[in-house]
Design a protein around this motif. Structure first.
Motif, PDB file in Angstrom:
ATOM      1  N   ARG A   1      -1.176  -3.522 -14.654  1.00 50.79           N
ATOM      2  CA  ARG A   1      -2.390  -2.840 -14.216  1.00 50.79           C
ATOM      3  C   ARG A   1      -3.591  -3.779 -14.309  1.00 50.79           C
ATOM      4  N   ALA A   2      -4.346  -3.845 -13.218  1.00 53.16           N
ATOM      5  CA  ALA A   2      -5.550  -4.686 -13.168  1.00 53.16           C
ATOM      6  C   ALA A   2      -6.688  -3.971 -13.882  1.00 53.16           C
ATOM      7  N   ALA A   3      -7.391  -4.698 -14.734  1.00 59.70           N
ATOM      8  CA  ALA A   3      -8.441  -4.113 -15.553  1.00 59.70           C
ATOM      9  C   ALA A   3      -9.755  -3.940 -14.800  1.00 59.70           C
ATOM     10  N   ASP A   4     -10.113  -4.891 -13.943  1.00 62.29           N
ATOM     11  CA  ASP A   4     -11.407  -4.821 -13.261  1.00 62.29           C
ATOM     12  C   ASP A   4     -11.413  -5.736 -12.045  1.00 62.29           C
ATOM     13  N   ALA A   5     -12.546  -5.777 -11.368  1.00 59.08           N
ATOM     14  CA  ALA A   5     -12.677  -6.549 -10.129  1.00 59.08           C
ATOM     15  C   ALA A   5     -12.528  -8.050 -10.344  1.00 59.08           C
ATOM     16  N   GLU A   6     -12.702  -8.517 -11.565  1.00 61.82           N
ATOM     17  CA  GLU A   6     -12.586  -9.945 -11.848  1.00 61.82           C
ATOM     18  C   GLU A   6     -11.147 -10.386 -12.146  1.00 61.82           C
ATOM     19  N   THR A   7     -10.216  -9.442 -12.156  1.00 64.41           N
ATOM     20  CA  THR A   7      -8.810  -9.770 -12.383  1.00 64.41           C
ATOM     21  C   THR A   7      -8.330 -10.726 -11.304  1.00 64.41           C
ATOM     22  N   ARG A   8      -7.719 -11.819 -11.703  1.00 62.99           N
ATOM     23  CA  ARG A   8      -7.183 -12.794 -10.759  1.00 62.99           C
ATOM     24  C   ARG A   8      -5.944 -12.210 -10.098  1.00 62.99           C
ATOM     25  N   VAL A   9      -5.825 -12.407  -8.801  1.00 63.87           N
ATOM     26  CA  VAL A   9      -4.678 -11.887  -8.072  1.00 63.87           C
ATOM     27  C   VAL A   9      -3.745 -13.025  -7.680  1.00 63.87           C
TER      28      VAL A   9
ATOM     29  N   LEU B   1       0.841  -1.194   0.000  1.00 64.02           N
ATOM     30  CA  LEU B   1       0.000   0.000   0.000  1.00 64.02           C
ATOM     31  C   LEU B   1       0.875   1.241   0.000  1.00 64.02           C
ATOM     32  N   PHE B   2       0.471   2.225  -0.783  1.00 66.11           N
ATOM     33  CA  PHE B   2       1.270   3.438  -0.925  1.00 66.11           C
ATOM     34  C   PHE B   2       0.440   4.678  -0.596  1.00 66.11           C
ATOM     35  N   ALA B   3       1.117   5.704  -0.079  1.00 67.36           N
ATOM     36  CA  ALA B   3       0.545   7.034   0.190  1.00 67.36           C
ATOM     37  C   ALA B   3      -0.771   6.933   0.965  1.00 67.36           C
ATOM     38  N   GLY B   4      -1.848   7.517   0.428  1.00 66.62           N
ATOM     39  CA  GLY B   4      -3.137   7.565   1.111  1.00 66.62           C
ATOM     40  C   GLY B   4      -3.710   6.198   1.417  1.00 66.62           C
ATOM     41  N   ALA B   5      -3.431   5.216   0.576  1.00 65.95           N
ATOM     42  CA  ALA B   5      -3.918   3.853   0.838  1.00 65.95           C
ATOM     43  C   ALA B   5      -3.253   3.291   2.093  1.00 65.95           C
TER      44      ALA B   5
ATOM     45  N   GLY C   1       0.629 -13.513  -6.225  1.00 63.45           N
ATOM     46  CA  GLY C   1       1.894 -12.892  -5.850  1.00 63.45           C
ATOM     47  C   GLY C   1       1.765 -11.594  -5.088  1.00 63.45           C
ATOM     48  N   THR C   2       1.976 -10.473  -5.794  1.00 65.10           N
ATOM     49  CA  THR C   2       2.001  -9.156  -5.170  1.00 65.10           C
ATOM     50  C   THR C   2       1.007  -8.231  -5.858  1.00 65.10           C
ATOM     51  N   VAL C   3       0.239  -7.519  -5.043  1.00 63.89           N
ATOM     52  CA  VAL C   3      -0.680  -6.495  -5.543  1.00 63.89           C
ATOM     53  C   VAL C   3      -0.245  -5.165  -4.949  1.00 63.89           C
ATOM     54  N   ASP C   4      -0.009  -4.181  -5.812  1.00 66.73           N
ATOM     55  CA  ASP C   4       0.317  -2.831  -5.370  1.00 66.73           C
ATOM     56  C   ASP C   4      -0.939  -1.983  -5.448  1.00 66.73           C
ATOM     57  N   VAL C   5      -1.215  -1.233  -4.383  1.00 70.58           N
ATOM     58  CA  VAL C   5      -2.383  -0.357  -4.316  1.00 70.58           C
ATOM     59  C   VAL C   5      -1.866   1.072  -4.383  1.00 70.58           C
ATOM     60  N   LEU C   6      -2.200   1.752  -5.485  1.00 70.77           N
ATOM     61  CA  LEU C   6      -1.651   3.076  -5.772  1.00 70.77           C
ATOM     62  C   LEU C   6      -2.768   4.118  -5.835  1.00 70.77           C
ATOM     63  N   PRO C   7      -2.780   5.066  -4.903  1.00 72.90           N
ATOM     64  CA  PRO C   7      -3.758   6.144  -4.975  1.00 72.90           C
ATOM     65  C   PRO C   7      -3.423   7.068  -6.147  1.00 72.90           C
ATOM     66  N   PRO C   8      -4.384   7.901  -6.551  1.00 73.91           N
ATOM     67  CA  PRO C   8      -4.090   8.828  -7.642  1.00 73.91           C
ATOM     68  C   PRO C   8      -2.940   9.762  -7.261  1.00 73.91           C
ATOM     69  N   PHE C   9      -2.137  10.069  -8.247  1.00 74.26           N
ATOM     70  CA  PHE C   9      -1.013  10.967  -8.022  1.00 74.26           C
ATOM     71  C   PHE C   9      -1.298  12.289  -8.710  1.00 74.26           C
ATOM     72  N   ALA C  10      -0.855  13.367  -8.095  1.00 72.23           N
ATOM     73  CA  ALA C  10      -1.002  14.692  -8.689  1.00 72.23           C
ATOM     74  C   ALA C  10       0.384  15.205  -9.057  1.00 72.23           C
ATOM     75  N   GLY C  11       0.407  16.187  -9.877  1.00 74.44           N
ATOM     76  CA  GLY C  11       1.684  16.793 -10.234  1.00 74.44           C
ATOM     77  C   GLY C  11       1.960  16.629 -11.714  1.00 74.44           C
ATOM     78  N   GLY C  12       3.123  17.017 -12.094  1.00 72.55           N
ATOM     79  CA  GLY C  12       3.421  16.933 -13.508  1.00 72.55           C
ATOM     80  C   GLY C  12       4.875  16.830 -13.779  1.00 72.55           C
TER      81      GLY C  12
ATOM     82  N   ARG D   1     -10.728   4.963  -5.385  1.00 74.60           N
ATOM     83  CA  ARG D   1      -9.962   5.897  -6.230  1.00 74.60           C
ATOM     84  C   ARG D   1      -8.587   5.357  -6.619  1.00 74.60           C
ATOM     85  N   CYS D   2      -8.243   4.187  -6.139  1.00 72.54           N
ATOM     86  CA  CYS D   2      -6.908   3.635  -6.359  1.00 72.54           C
ATOM     87  C   CYS D   2      -6.804   2.856  -7.667  1.00 72.54           C
ATOM     88  N   SER D   3      -5.563   2.745  -8.122  1.00 68.37           N
ATOM     89  CA  SER D   3      -5.211   1.825  -9.208  1.00 68.37           C
ATOM     90  C   SER D   3      -4.526   0.631  -8.571  1.00 68.37           C
ATOM     91  N   PHE D   4      -4.628  -0.520  -9.233  1.00 69.31           N
ATOM     92  CA  PHE D   4      -4.053  -1.744  -8.702  1.00 69.31           C
ATOM     93  C   PHE D   4      -3.144  -2.381  -9.747  1.00 69.31           C
TER      94      PHE D   4
END
Length: 79
Positions: free
Chosen positions: A58-66, A7-11, A68-79, A49-52
């Motif tokens: 990148r996981a496409a949807d809730a039916e994606t098989r998990v 889990l990263f940042a806000g997650a 090994g390792t799953v990374d939970v990434l909240p939205p990032f801001a900046g440029g 709001r997270c990406s997985f």
């Protein structure tokens, strides 16, 4: 199957940890439901709001098989 969830940042803030291990989850939907069940309904809006990434892909949807390792990434801001 046991899945390592990083889990990263806000997650990580919402869960209160930067890594957890979950057993008996097979899909991304199962994983999210388990995190909400284990850590409280307050984490649901953050996870919505997270990406997985499942083993770096990148996981496409809730039916994606998990596996090994799953990374939970909240939205990032900046440029």
């Amino acid at each position: 199957m046991t899945v390592r969830v990083r889990l990263f940042a806000g997650a990580a803030e919402a869960i209160g940890q930067d890594e957890v291990t979950l057993a008996d989850v097979t899909t991304l939907g199962d994983l999210v439901a388990r995190l909400v069940a284990d850590f409280g309904s307050g984490v649901a809006p953050v996870l919505d709001r997270c990406s997985f990434l499942v083993d770096g892909v990148r996981a496409a949807d809730a039916e994606t098989r998990v596996t090994g390792t799953v990374d939970v990434l909240p939205p990032f801001a900046g440029g």
